[in-house]
Design an enzyme around this catalytic site. Structure first.
Site, PDB file in Angstrom:
ATOM      1  CG  ASP A  67      -0.351  -0.514   2.484  1.00 44.67           C
ATOM      2  OD1 ASP A  67       0.890  -0.513   2.589  1.00 44.67           O
ATOM      3  OD2 ASP A  67      -1.103  -0.921   3.378  1.00 44.67           O
ATOM      4  CG  ASN A 135      -9.102  -1.477  11.904  1.00 48.66           C
ATOM      5  OD1 ASN A 135      -8.167  -2.162  11.498  1.00 48.66           O
ATOM      6  ND2 ASN A 135      -9.474  -0.369  11.292  1.00 48.66           N
ATOM      7  CG  HIS A 137      -6.001  -2.260   8.865  1.00 49.23           C
ATOM      8  ND1 HIS A 137      -6.098  -0.946   9.292  1.00 49.23           N
ATOM      9  CD2 HIS A 137      -4.682  -2.559   8.983  1.00 49.23           C
ATOM     10  CE1 HIS A 137      -4.897  -0.500   9.629  1.00 49.23           C
ATOM     11  NE2 HIS A 137      -4.030  -1.462   9.456  1.00 49.23           N
ATOM     12  CD  GLU A 142      -8.861   0.985   7.735  1.00 55.76           C
ATOM     13  OE1 GLU A 142      -8.811   0.054   8.542  1.00 55.76           O
ATOM     14  OE2 GLU A 142      -8.248   2.071   7.909  1.00 55.76           O
TER      15      GLU A 142
HETATM   16  C1  F6R Z   1       1.336  -1.470   6.120  1.00 54.74           C
HETATM   17  C2  F6R Z   1       0.070  -2.144   6.251  1.00 54.74           C
HETATM   18  C3  F6R Z   1      -0.728  -2.108   7.502  1.00 54.74           C
HETATM   19  C4  F6R Z   1       0.086  -2.457   8.746  1.00 54.74           C
HETATM   20  C5  F6R Z   1      -0.787  -2.418   9.998  1.00 54.74           C
HETATM   21  C6  F6R Z   1       0.023  -2.684  11.235  1.00 54.74           C
HETATM   22  O1  F6R Z   1       1.872  -1.681   4.825  1.00 54.74           O
HETATM   23  O2  F6R Z   1      -0.339  -2.729   5.312  1.00 54.74           O
HETATM   24  O3  F6R Z   1      -1.797  -3.015   7.393  1.00 54.74           O
HETATM   25  O4  F6R Z   1       0.656  -3.719   8.582  1.00 54.74           O
HETATM   26  O5  F6R Z   1      -1.421  -1.181  10.088  1.00 54.74           O
HETATM   27  O6  F6R Z   1       0.918  -1.639  11.417  1.00 54.74           O
HETATM   28  P1  F6R Z   1       2.079  -1.707  12.513  1.00 54.74           P
HETATM   29  O7  F6R Z   1       2.999  -2.795  12.083  1.00 54.74           O
HETATM   30  O8  F6R Z   1       2.729  -0.362  12.455  1.00 54.74           O
HETATM   31  O9  F6R Z   1       1.417  -2.006  13.814  1.00 54.74           O
END
Ligand code: F6R
Length: 242
Positions: A67, A135, A137, A142
């Protein structure tokens, strides 16, 4: 699904890195699906250290990221392109042209989504590294995102923006939109490698791995993939019921 419970962040990183290292040693032309955020930083550090020691080469490896924020210049210090360059690409021997992220600066975002889907479909990642949001995701899919979604632009949930605000000078600076590989693209990887740390991830992990497969928890779709490795620290695993 193989679930490994580790003591702490460093052990999570070491065990997850082992999966990536074995993938690249078995196939020097491997395609790696990569993620940003705090979860993979330790893995990327180990990749860089091992590469510097000459143990693993990424000269023929290709990468696709999950992303990117919409609207941040590519060299913005919080763009995911910059994150990947700083944390990994500039520290290993990968060729820049073999690294791919969605382009959040594209003037035609719909065309960019189609381009990215076609790219991922042609590269077929051998392993897709994933973090998980509080959440539930995965990537920026989301809650409520259809399981058959392709690459798309999304409006970030407020909770996601708040979680990511620590990287920006204020919440206001956190972009409101992102472009993300869809759940269909994620599920197309041959193997999924999910890592999570900390009690703040324990509810999401319990729902993703032990709850119903439901679009209200995007990560629950992992239960339908035939080859998943999950590496958790004790805290992230603390609400699992088995
Ligand atoms: C990032 C991504 C997000 C993160 C998620 C967890 O490329 O795709 O889904 O993996 O938000 O983020 P952290 O690792 O910072 O807790």
């Amino acid at each position: 699904m193989k679930i490994i419970i580790a003591n702490d962040y460093d052990e999570v990183s070491r065990l997850a890195y082992g999966v990536i290292k074995n993938t690249v040693l078995a196939n020097p032309n491997a395609v790696l699906g990569l993620a940003t955020g705090s979860s993979p930083v330790g893995i990327y550090k180990l990749m860089a250290e091992d590469c510097a020691r000459g143990e693993v080469s990424y000269k023929n490896v290709k990468t696709v990221n999950l992303d990117e924020y919409v609207g941040l210049p590519k060299d913005h210090e919080q763009s995911y392109k910059r994150f990947m360059q700083d944390n990994l690409f500039n520290r290993i021997d990968i060729l820049p042209e073999n690294t791919h992220l969605p382009d959040g600066t594209a003037s035609d975002l719909q065309a960019e989504c189609s381009r990215y889907d076609a790219l991922v479909a042609s590269l077929k990642p051998d392993v897709q590294l994933l973090g998980i949001g509080r959440n539930g995701h995965i990537a920026f899919n989301e809650p409520g995102t259809p399981f058959d979604s392709n690459t798309h632009t999304i409006t970030l949930e407020e909770s996601t923006r708040v979680a990511n605000a620590k990287y920006f000078s204020s919440l206001n600076e956190v972009p409101r939109k992102a472009i993300t590989l869809g759940i269909k693209g994620i599920m197309s990887a041959k193997r999924l490698l999910l890592v999570a740390n900390g009690t703040e991830k324990s509810d999401a992990i319990a729902r993703a791995l032990g709850g119903p497969v439901d679009e209200s928890c995007p990560a629950s779709i992992l239960q339908k993939h035939g080859d998943v490795v999950v590496v958790l620290d004790k805290n992230a695993a603390s609400k699992l019921k088995f």
